[in-house]
Design an enzyme around this catalytic site. Structure first.
Site, short mmCIF file in Angstrom:
data_model
loop_
_atom_site.label_atom_id
_atom_site.label_comp_id
_atom_site.label_asym_id
_atom_site.label_seq_id
_atom_site.Cartn_x
_atom_site.Cartn_y
_atom_site.Cartn_z
N ARG A 1 33.11 29.41 42.00
CA ARG A 1 33.26 30.84 41.79
C ARG A 1 31.97 31.43 41.25
NH1 ARG A 1 37.26 33.24 38.66
NH2 ARG A 1 38.76 31.97 39.73
N GLU B 1 45.74 38.48 44.29
CA GLU B 1 46.99 38.77 43.61
C GLU B 1 46.88 40.22 43.13
OE1 GLU B 1 47.91 36.14 40.36
OE2 GLU B 1 49.71 37.31 39.88
N LYS C 1 40.36 38.83 35.33
CA LYS C 1 41.12 40.07 35.43
C LYS C 1 41.88 40.35 34.14
CE LYS C 1 42.85 39.07 39.53
NZ LYS C 1 43.62 39.12 40.78
#
Ligand code: ATP
Ligand code: MG
Length: 567
Positions: free
Chosen positions: A265, A39, A275
């Site tokens: 992850r 994204e 982020k």
């Protein structure tokens, strides 16, 4: 700290096992098509590198393709700055999407047509509940949800409303399009999830063409389908979303049905990776930018002096698992040292200078001393470094009163000046005001040129030096972990995750004295400063006034951990 490093053999993991099985059975006609779907709402970090190595790595290994797709369904948080930076970082890591650069926003028209199909076939409806009401109706893990009063709206009425939503007739938040699935499903994601929302916002690519935006969970499976993805690899938090991923493709009877596969992850200690938090560090000026060398971002690691090879090696070693764990950042540093030890040119640099005068050495003589560029790599050759009567040495390499086991310079002691001569300390010069030692005096043995005594006598230590008349002034930036706590989130105990930020994580040393050849270092050039660590030239430097980031010290804590583990 549970993932041991594996040897750098070709990685084998449960995802590659699935791909190989699919190739064997011909499930996707032997095709392998993956994608990396960032994204564009921030810069890539080391966690993304794991996903990039996995997606591009699998495509490469099995003769398939990996697309780069920007998941740009959220116009308010996205920016072209990020779009450009993400591409630069992926290329730098060594991967290539050829001409397969896509944007979810390219599919907005197609996604909308499919939404109309869902409505026509009774699989979606326009709901007039507000966001809060939708949440209240959703129920909990132990209680079923309540059906929306608009659920039984006719397909015709929903279709008409959907078209008017698209046409901009309604304000933000007044209506949504929802999938009609099952309000009693034990999986909350299946309780009539919202698939479109009204948002009168400019999109960085589609401008004001749309005021209706698809939700990620709806756009993602369909983007995968449109691109003919075979294996849609994502992180574990999407496991509970997989039933909806499959529902969308089944409800629309799509010709291609990619398989979503989840993996754990990457988490690293002493840093944060989300982020949102990284953006906060940038916005609040805790760091100098996304590429601050203390950031776990790809551009931060690059500026710090990391190599793509070291990052790829790290990603291979941590492997791919189905359960979350935290990897020790010492392993990342270990991969870096292994790579730089092989490749980084050696140089002499004095970070905290102290003057050394060789009283026995002629005033105006300058000798070129031959020094190997990299003892690990004879092909790197040798260079000539000027030696003269007045040198800079590290302040720490001299003690007037040596502590036990200190073998460097002290009055009466003989040491080796790297590749040059054996010298014996003869005395000091003090600042008359403070009494501080401002200069060390020594005598050299002219018979020891090159650093070895013909009579075979030995010295216990070798120190580095820079000729004062030839030295270049430099700045060195020394970094520690940005967070003092191993797990910044846990350390804050519900408080501010920034509470463990380490104020001493950057130390700037000005007036360092470095070898003359370093005057021309270009940003990104990497060196091992003898005895001090690995350093990388920073873009803030100018010709003749270089700035160096300390990439890593020479001490390898992972090697120590490994040794202890082996017994
Ligand atoms: P963040 O949580 O940092 O905001 P994100 O998952 O929202 O990250 P995306 O841009 O959506 O960021 O991520 C792109 C791809 O990278 C996704 O497939 C995501 O699963 C993967 N990814 C993100 N963070 C990690 C991580 N720490 N380890 C492995 N893969 C990751
Ligand atoms: Mg995401």
């Amino acid at each position: 700290m549970s993932e041991p490093p594996a040897p750098s053999a070709p990685p084998q993991d449960f995802i590659r096992a699935i791909v190989e099985e699919d190739n064997r059975t011909g499930k996707h006609g032997g095709r392998v098509a993956t994608r990396f779907p960032p994204e564009p709402n921030g810069y890539l970090h080391i966690g993304h590198a794991k996903s990039i190595c996995l997606n591009f790595g699998i495509a490469r290994q099995y003769g398939g393709t990996c697309n780069l797709r920007f998941d740009d369904t959220n116009p308010t948080k996205e920016d072209v700055e990020y779009v450009d930076a993400i591409q630069e970082d992926i290329r730098w890591l060594g991967f290539d999407w050829a001409d397969r650069l896509y944007y979810a926003s390219d599919y907005f028209e197609r996604l909308y047509e499919l939404a109309e199909q869902l409505v026509r076939e009774g699989n979606a409806y326009v709901c007039d509940l507000t966001a809060d009401e939708v949440r209240e109706h959703r129920g909990t893990l132990t209680e079923p949800g309540k059906e929306s009063p608009y659920r039984r709206r006719s397909a015709e009425e929903s279709l008409d409303l959907l078209r008017r939503m698209r046409a901009g007739e309604f304000p933000d938040g007044s209506r949504t399009l929802r999938a009609k699935i099952d309000m009693a499903s034990p999986n909350l994601n299946m309780r009539d999830p919202v698939i479109y929302r009204i948002l009168h916002a400019e999109h960085h690519r589609t401008g004001d063409a749309w005021c209706l935006y698809p939700m990620y969970d709806y756009a993602h499976p369909l983007s995968d389908m449109i691109e003919g993805i075979t294996h849609s690899i994502c992180t574990l938090e999407f496991e509970d979303h997989r039933p909806f991923y499959d529902w969308v493709l089944d409800a629309l009877r799509t010709p291609c049905h990619p398989q979503q596969i989840e993996f754990a992850r990457l988490n690293l200690n002493y840093t944060v990776m989300s982020k949102r938090k990284l953006l906060e560090l940038v916005r609040e000026g805790v760091v100098s930018g996304w590429d601050d060398p203390r950031m776990p971002t790809i551009c931060g690691l690059r500026r710090r002096g990391y190599t793509p090879e070291a990052i790829r090696d790290f990603c291979d070693r941590i492997g791919v698992a189905k359960r979350d764990s935290t990897v020790d950042i010492a392993l990342l540093e270990h991969c870096l040292r292994e790579d730089l030890n092989r490749r980084a040119r050696r140089a002499m640099a004095v970070l905290r200078p102290l003057r050394l005068v060789i009283e026995s050495y002629p005033e105006n003589l300058v000798e070129d001393i031959e020094v190997p560029n990299n003892p690990e790599d004879p092909a790197a050759g040798i260079r000539r470094v000027p030696f003269s009567r007045t040198l800079w040495i590290e302040r720490d390499d001299f003690r007037e009163t040596p502590p036990p086991k200190y073998w460097r310079l002290f009055p009466g002691n003989e040491v080796r000046l790297r590749s040059a001569y054996l010298v014996t300390c003869t005395g000091v010069v003090r600042d008359p005001g403070t009494g501080e030692v401002v200069e060390v005096r020594a005598a050299h043995d002219p018979a020891t040129r090159g650093g070895n005594a013909p009579d075979g006598r030995r010295v216990k230590s070798t120190i580095h030096w820079v000729s004062a008349a030839h030295a270049v002034e430099a700045e060195a930036r020394l970094y520690e972990h940005l967070f003092a706590a191993e797990d910044p989130d846990a350390a804050s105990e519900g408080g501010d995750w920034k509470s463990s930020i380490h104020p001493g994580s950057l130390e700037i040393l000005r007036g360092c004295k470095v070898e003359h050849l370093l005057a021309g270092a270009r940003p990104g050039d990497r060196f091992q400063f003898e005895r001090l660590g690995y350093f990388c030239a920073d873009p803030d430097g100018r010709p003749g006034a270089p700035v160096f980031n300390r990439t890593a010290t020479l001490k390898d804590s992972w090697a120590k951990i490994e040794k202890k583990q082996r017994g």
